[in-house]
Enzyme design. Structure first.
Site, short mmCIF file in Angstrom:
data_model
loop_
_atom_site.label_atom_id
_atom_site.label_comp_id
_atom_site.label_asym_id
_atom_site.label_seq_id
_atom_site.Cartn_x
_atom_site.Cartn_y
_atom_site.Cartn_z
N ASN A 1 -9.87 1.95 7.76
CA ASN A 1 -11.23 1.98 8.29
C ASN A 1 -11.32 1.94 9.80
O ASN A 1 -12.40 2.18 10.36
CB ASN A 1 -12.04 0.81 7.70
N HIS B 1 -4.11 6.75 -1.29
CA HIS B 1 -4.72 6.71 0.04
C HIS B 1 -3.67 6.87 1.14
O HIS B 1 -4.01 7.16 2.29
CB HIS B 1 -5.45 5.37 0.22
N TYR C 1 0.81 -1.22 0.00
CA TYR C 1 0.00 0.00 0.00
C TYR C 1 0.85 1.28 0.00
O TYR C 1 0.30 2.37 -0.11
CB TYR C 1 -0.90 0.04 1.24
#
Length: 233
Positions: A66, A19, A14
């Site tokens: 999240n 993001h 990631y």
């Protein structure tokens, strides 16, 4: 003391995602300002340091995006901080690439990291919104933010990260205007949605004023009788 939080997802796969621009910003701040080594604490990766006499803690939640609020809340409890002491750096699809906006309070606008933080500490914290642009349709957003920055983005991205790092001392003192000015000195104007530096349009040339003047008619010196005779010639 300020808790400066950068949002992202943990792990090498990631690391280059849009993001994760919050993680990238914190890495740059820590390196540029000589913060301490990163340590795993409070469900996140944490680095402590100072901007002059102002102490600050950098936090990258390792809970995945999240559940970012869990880590933020844990760090706040440990350092006995209030929401007003927290500044969150995050990706913002509603801003063009290279745009940076500071705001306090407000909604989460559907950002899952902010949604989690709202649920754990409420909305009264500051945010630094780091523009990454919008893919054009809401259905494409997840794939867009969970994808690496394009090579063409690297120039403006580096400018943004440097600018945020330059302005970081003003985050610690809650001087939003000075922070924004520091960023602006690094980030030049860009074309909306492209992330490319825009070229200033040359000013439109001034209209040339007409120099020619209309010729004035010569005065008619004929008598009324002469004019009448002329009509019947």
């Amino acid at each position: 003391m300020k808790l400066i939080v950068g949002l992202g997802n943990p792990g090498p796969k990631y690391a280059g995602h849009r993001h994760n621009i919050g993680f990238m910003a914190l890495d740059r701040i820590a390196a540029d300002h000589g913060f301490g080594a990163w340590k795993d604490k409070h469900q996140g990766s944490l680095s402590e340091g100072r901007f002059g006499s102002d102490r600050a803690v950098l936090l990258k939640p390792l809970t995945f995006m999240n559940n970012s609020g869990q880590s933020v809340q844990a760090a706040m409890r440990f350092y006995k901080l209030e929401p007003e002491d927290v500044i969150v750096l995050h990706d913002e699809i509603d801003l063009a690439p290279g745009k940076v906006k500071y705001k306090t309070g407000g909604g989460h606008a559907g950002h899952n990291g902010l949604r989690s933080i709202h649920a754990h500490i409420g909305p009264e914290y500051a945010r630094v919104r780091l523009g990454v642009g919008h893919p054009g349709h809401k259905d494409r957003v997840p794939g867009y933010v969970l994808h690496d920055f394009a090579k063409a983005d690297q120039d403006w991205l580096d400018d943004v990260l440097r600018g945020v790092s330059d302005g970081a001392p003003f985050l610690a003192t809650t001087e939003a205007a000075k922070f924004s000015n520091a960023v602006a000195l690094r980030v030049s104007p860009r074309r909306s949605g492209t992330g490319q530096k825009g070229k200033d349009k040359p000013p439109a040339p001034a209209k040339q004023q007409a120099t020619a003047t209309k010729a004035e008619p010569e005065p008619d010196t004929r008598s009324a009788l002469q004019k009448l005779m002329e009509r019947f010639k």
